[in-house]
Enzyme design. Sequence first.
Site, short mmCIF file in Angstrom:
data_model
loop_
_atom_site.label_atom_id
_atom_site.label_comp_id
_atom_site.label_asym_id
_atom_site.label_seq_id
_atom_site.Cartn_x
_atom_site.Cartn_y
_atom_site.Cartn_z
N CYS A 83 -0.89 -6.50 -37.74
CA CYS A 83 0.23 -5.77 -37.15
C CYS A 83 0.35 -4.34 -37.64
O CYS A 83 0.85 -3.47 -36.92
CB CYS A 83 1.54 -6.50 -37.44
SG CYS A 83 1.50 -8.26 -37.08
N HIS A 332 4.57 -5.88 -28.60
CA HIS A 332 3.85 -5.51 -29.82
C HIS A 332 2.34 -5.53 -29.57
O HIS A 332 1.67 -6.52 -29.84
CB HIS A 332 4.25 -6.49 -30.93
CG HIS A 332 3.55 -6.34 -32.23
ND1 HIS A 332 2.99 -5.16 -32.66
CD2 HIS A 332 3.34 -7.24 -33.23
CE1 HIS A 332 2.46 -5.33 -33.86
NE2 HIS A 332 2.66 -6.59 -34.22
#
Length: 381
Positions: A83, A332
Amino acid sequence: MLENVVVVGGYRTYIGKENGIYRHIPAEKLGGHILHKLSENYGEPDLVLAGNAVGAGGNIGRLMSLEAGIPEEVPAFTIDSQCSSGLEAIVMAVAKIRSGQQQVVFAGGAESSSTAPRRRVSENHPEYQGDETYTAAKFSPGEWRQDAMLRGAEKTAKMSNISREILDHWALRSHELAAKARDSKILEDIILPLGVEKECDQGIRQAMSKEFIRKIPPLYENGVTTAANACGTQDGAAFVVLCTESYAKKKGWKPWLRYVDMVEVAGNPEMPPLLVNKALEKLFEKTGRKPEEIAAYECNEAFAVIDELFAKKYPACVPAYNACGGALAYGHPYGATGGILTLHLAKRLQQCMENDVYGVNAIAAAGGQGTAILWKKVWEE
């Protein structure tokens, strides 16, 4: 004496849902689209650093650079810290520039969940389970689950006694603020369309309501995590241009952000959402800045539990937190998120009337790691 490093420009694509507007556009073309425009505006860089988490491997950052038409003599590398890949690419760019190794670096990343390969465990691996494929890597020793991040969010929420109603509140807030930012066109000049049909930030739902969100079933029995209060998997790309402040002045480029400092932290791999606050705490301790002195926070809200943990620790800072909406609305696209947050932060600080203001980016990553960067506004009209 180390020179100041500044962000002087950058773009992102729209953020498309998995199997949405960019379903047939692989990560190297998404990233290449942004890099091509940056090379037109700023000339060829000394280096390209690209975050990517679920691509086909093989140094996809180099492939993006070549797709962009950047000369083959320019090196490019790929960073995978899941991430936080895009934010780590920016951190590495700063280090390269401050050390004098490079002068201009394009840093950020790209991700295509739509075209990500499906992998199969080798027959030689002790965890081989036939021809079953997987997309999520193994993040810690022990049990290997494709929903490890969702389970981590659920575990964190339960441990912190956070209800579903509170998590849903944050999801609604994210969509409302993202829709407001879209309608006000505050982000318009940092978005570079590819020209596909119905191009937009697909995740934003302006009509999201308490009634609608209440009907979405939990992902686990007696759980609090749902598809609404967890981010979606998306496609997109975002890169920024970094150089020394003196070089920007020489070229006539107006800086947007000045790098101040950064931290990296690690902790429980089973509860990654805890790492945003841990990174922020370390950043404030290191820099001497107080939380309430920060004019804008752009933190990756992969899960609403991250938002609530922030609000519990820094209640006075909530109005400054993700004021353009966050990943619960936009989604995301892993490798691109660091670049997206940096661009959103630059635009938010541009809205501040004062010049002596600071902003923070922070991301928690799979495997229990966190990264945070402190920036100062230097945007000049």
